[in-house]
Design an enzyme around this catalytic site. Structure first.
Site, PDB file in Angstrom:
ATOM      1  N   GLU A 161      65.884  72.437  18.978  1.00 30.63           N
ATOM      2  CA  GLU A 161      66.943  72.482  17.945  1.00 30.63           C
ATOM      3  C   GLU A 161      67.892  73.666  18.131  1.00 30.63           C
ATOM      4  O   GLU A 161      68.160  74.414  17.192  1.00 30.63           O
ATOM      5  CB  GLU A 161      66.292  72.495  16.549  1.00 30.63           C
ATOM      6  CG  GLU A 161      65.354  71.310  16.350  1.00 30.63           C
ATOM      7  CD  GLU A 161      64.552  71.356  15.041  1.00 30.63           C
ATOM      8  OE1 GLU A 161      64.704  72.304  14.267  1.00 30.63           O
ATOM      9  OE2 GLU A 161      63.759  70.413  14.810  1.00 30.63           O
ATOM     10  N   ASN A 202      64.660  69.834  23.250  1.00 32.88           N
ATOM     11  CA  ASN A 202      64.309  68.831  22.231  1.00 32.88           C
ATOM     12  C   ASN A 202      65.201  69.033  21.004  1.00 32.88           C
ATOM     13  O   ASN A 202      65.459  70.167  20.597  1.00 32.88           O
ATOM     14  CB  ASN A 202      62.829  69.046  21.851  1.00 32.88           C
ATOM     15  CG  ASN A 202      62.245  67.974  20.971  1.00 32.88           C
ATOM     16  OD1 ASN A 202      62.405  66.781  21.237  1.00 32.88           O
ATOM     17  ND2 ASN A 202      61.558  68.369  19.903  1.00 32.88           N
ATOM     18  N   HIS A 238      64.001  61.126  14.189  1.00 34.40           N
ATOM     19  CA  HIS A 238      63.724  61.058  12.749  1.00 34.40           C
ATOM     20  C   HIS A 238      64.820  60.218  12.089  1.00 34.40           C
ATOM     21  O   HIS A 238      65.933  60.692  11.887  1.00 34.40           O
ATOM     22  CB  HIS A 238      63.705  62.459  12.132  1.00 34.40           C
ATOM     23  CG  HIS A 238      62.578  63.308  12.626  1.00 34.40           C
ATOM     24  ND1 HIS A 238      61.255  63.023  12.329  1.00 34.40           N
ATOM     25  CD2 HIS A 238      62.564  64.430  13.393  1.00 34.40           C
ATOM     26  CE1 HIS A 238      60.480  63.942  12.895  1.00 34.40           C
ATOM     27  NE2 HIS A 238      61.237  64.805  13.548  1.00 34.40           N
ATOM     28  N   GLU A 267      59.474  62.521  18.322  1.00 31.59           N
ATOM     29  CA  GLU A 267      58.993  62.700  16.932  1.00 31.59           C
ATOM     30  C   GLU A 267      59.415  61.521  16.059  1.00 31.59           C
ATOM     31  O   GLU A 267      59.835  61.697  14.915  1.00 31.59           O
ATOM     32  CB  GLU A 267      59.571  63.998  16.334  1.00 31.59           C
ATOM     33  CG  GLU A 267      59.303  65.243  17.153  1.00 31.59           C
ATOM     34  CD  GLU A 267      59.828  66.534  16.524  1.00 31.59           C
ATOM     35  OE1 GLU A 267      60.178  66.532  15.321  1.00 31.59           O
ATOM     36  OE2 GLU A 267      59.890  67.542  17.241  1.00 31.59           O
ATOM     37  N   ASP A 269      59.984  58.766  13.485  1.00 37.07           N
ATOM     38  CA  ASP A 269      59.536  58.200  12.212  1.00 37.07           C
ATOM     39  C   ASP A 269      60.745  57.620  11.499  1.00 37.07           C
ATOM     40  O   ASP A 269      61.889  57.952  11.818  1.00 37.07           O
ATOM     41  CB  ASP A 269      58.726  59.164  11.335  1.00 37.07           C
ATOM     42  CG  ASP A 269      59.379  60.491  11.048  1.00 37.07           C
ATOM     43  OD1 ASP A 269      60.595  60.628  11.260  1.00 37.07           O
ATOM     44  OD2 ASP A 269      58.666  61.405  10.578  1.00 37.07           O
TER      45      ASP A 269
HETATM   46  O1  9MR Z   1      55.793  68.140  10.635  1.00 43.73           O
HETATM   47  C1  9MR Z   1      55.983  69.531  10.588  1.00 43.73           C
HETATM   48  C2  9MR Z   1      55.627  70.045   9.199  1.00 43.73           C
HETATM   49  O2  9MR Z   1      54.239  69.900   8.954  1.00 43.73           O
HETATM   50  C3  9MR Z   1      56.042  71.498   9.066  1.00 43.73           C
HETATM   51  O3  9MR Z   1      55.835  71.936   7.732  1.00 43.73           O
HETATM   52  C4  9MR Z   1      57.502  71.648   9.464  1.00 43.73           C
HETATM   53  C5  9MR Z   1      57.935  73.093   9.334  1.00 43.73           C
HETATM   54  O4  9MR Z   1      59.144  73.367   9.897  1.00 43.73           O
HETATM   55  O5  9MR Z   1      57.694  71.197  10.783  1.00 43.73           O
HETATM   56  C6  9MR Z   1      57.425  69.831  10.929  1.00 43.73           C
HETATM   57  O6  9MR Z   1      57.688  69.387  12.237  1.00 43.73           O
HETATM   58  C7  9MR Z   1      59.039  69.511  12.695  1.00 43.73           C
HETATM   59  C8  9MR Z   1      58.979  69.697  14.196  1.00 43.73           C
HETATM   60  O7  9MR Z   1      58.144  70.782  14.517  1.00 43.73           O
HETATM   61  C9  9MR Z   1      60.365  69.897  14.776  1.00 43.73           C
HETATM   62  N1  9MR Z   1      61.255  68.823  14.399  1.00 43.73           N
HETATM   63  C10 9MR Z   1      61.293  68.494  12.985  1.00 43.73           C
HETATM   64  C11 9MR Z   1      59.875  68.253  12.462  1.00 43.73           C
HETATM   65  C12 9MR Z   1      59.915  67.798  11.001  1.00 43.73           C
HETATM   66  O8  9MR Z   1      60.416  68.818  10.203  1.00 43.73           O
END
Ligand code: 9MR
Length: 348
Positions: A161, A202, A238, A267, A269
């Site tokens: 990101e 990513n 997402h 990722e 969903d």
């Molecule tokens: O799924 C993850 C969640 O449990 C955490 O609280 C969150 C914190 O930033 O991160 C989520 O995963 C993220 C991933 O690491 C990067 N891309 C976005 C995902 C969803 O927020």
């Protein structure tokens, strides 16, 4: 005459019989079989607490998936909560479980602006960690984590990101303190620590956001021109059914793979505004299917990973008020229409 009659009967039968449901033969029983058929890794994010404590969760994870990503356990705040004090338990558990179950692993993630340990962000904020020290700390972090799992991680999300939704480079502590070269440095260090791992950039919204896409393409071209070891592009995937499906995604993916990168959907969903209805589940199934098809049809996309496979453990309800049901299985691990839609995807 007899033969002719038999022939006619056979033809009539052939016409009358329903067409096989799928041109590619029998429908796979599960995602693992689909993965073998498609030659695309089918992955899931892993919740380490559930992995340790829920036998049904573990069983389905290991039956269905050929690739895994630790949802949180490999992030910096998880592995080095205090400076110099490493806690590898969660990350190790994911890697060990993967090895036992013939799963590849995506390392997630080395350089990000979120889930950084408090000692690091506080140190940068109060000036006790200056730019020179910060660069050293980043190098140490990458060498230590990638080195620990050398040979056990198929692909690393090296930078996550790094471009904003407006198409500017993200103003993270990395950019503001180290300047734009932190990206090349991170890839070079990761490569040094594990020369065989595939190294990825990513990001989210990269399926459709033109400003983000263009900036990211330029960053990659620049890295390639400097011979920086970058191998892959990760589309987080997402999505939400309240938004149109990003129909240009196949072309976008092609723009990146044309640069010589492999691709992954890292990722996936597909969330929805609750309550769940059969219509919404059908739309969700269609979105999942199109995402996987985009990967399969591209030819250089090697992995399709969902960000959690069950609604029992999904980040969505905690982040989007009134939304949920984003995964391919429900809270009881029963397959939803999206799961079946994935099983129907074939190589063209
Ligand atoms: O799924 C993850 C969640 O449990 C955490 O609280 C969150 C914190 O930033 O991160 C989520 O995963 C993220 C991933 O690491 C990067 N891309 C976005 C995902 C969803 O927020």
């Amino acid at each position: 005459m007899k033969r002719l009659l038999l022939g006619l009967v056979a033809t009539a039968l052939a016409v009358a019989l329903p067409l096989p449901a799928y041109a590619g033969g029998k429908t796979p029983d599960d995602l693992r079989e689909l993965s073998q058929k498609l030659k695309v890794y089918m992955g899931s994010a892993v919740d380490v607490t559930a992995l340790a404590g829920e036998a049904d969760y573990r069983k389905v994870l290991n039956r269905e998936f050929t690739h895994v990503t630790a949802e949180n356990a490999m992030k910096w705040e998880s592995v080095e909560p205090q400076r110099g004090v490493y806690t590898w338990d969660g990350a190790d558990a994911v890697v060990k479980n993967a090895q036992r179950n013939r799963q590849n692993v995506r390392g997630h993630t080395l350089v990000w602006h979120n889930q950084l340990p408090a000692w690091l962000t506080a140190g940068v904020a109060d000036g006790s960690i200056d730019a020179k020290a910060l660069r050293k700390i980043l190098r140490e972090h990458i060498m230590t984590e990638v080195g620990r799992y050398r040979g056990k991680i198929r692909a690393w999300d090296v930078v996550n990101e790094i471009v904003d939704d407006d198409g500017n480079r993200r103003q993270s502590i990395w950019l503001t303190n180290l300047g734009p070269d932190y990206i090349a440095d991170a890839f070079r260090w990761a490569h040094q620590a594990d020369p065989h791992a595939k190294l990825y950039l990513n990001d989210y919204n990269l399926e459709w956001n033109t400003a983000k896409i263009n900036t990211t393409l330029n960053i990659i071209k620049d890295l390639k021109a400097k011979r920086v070891p970058i191998n892959g592009i990760g589309f987080q995937g997402h999505l939400g059914i309240q938004y149109d499906y990003p129909g240009d995604f196949p072309n976008v993916m092609r723009q990146f793979t044309d640069l010589g990168l492999e691709a992954a959907i890292t990722e996936a969903d597909v969330r929805m505004v609750l309550p769940v209805t059969p219509e919404k589940l059908a739309t969700q199934a269609d979105y999942y299917q199109r995402m996987l098809s985009t990967c399969v049809d591209n030819g250089h996309c090697v992995e399709f990973t969902v960000w959690g496979y069950t609604d029992r453990h999904s980040w969505v309800p905690g982040w989007f008020d009134g939304e949920g049901s984003a995964c391919v299985m429900d809270e009881n691990l029963a397959p939803k229409p999206a799961y079946k839609a994935l099983l129907s995807v074939r190589r063209k």
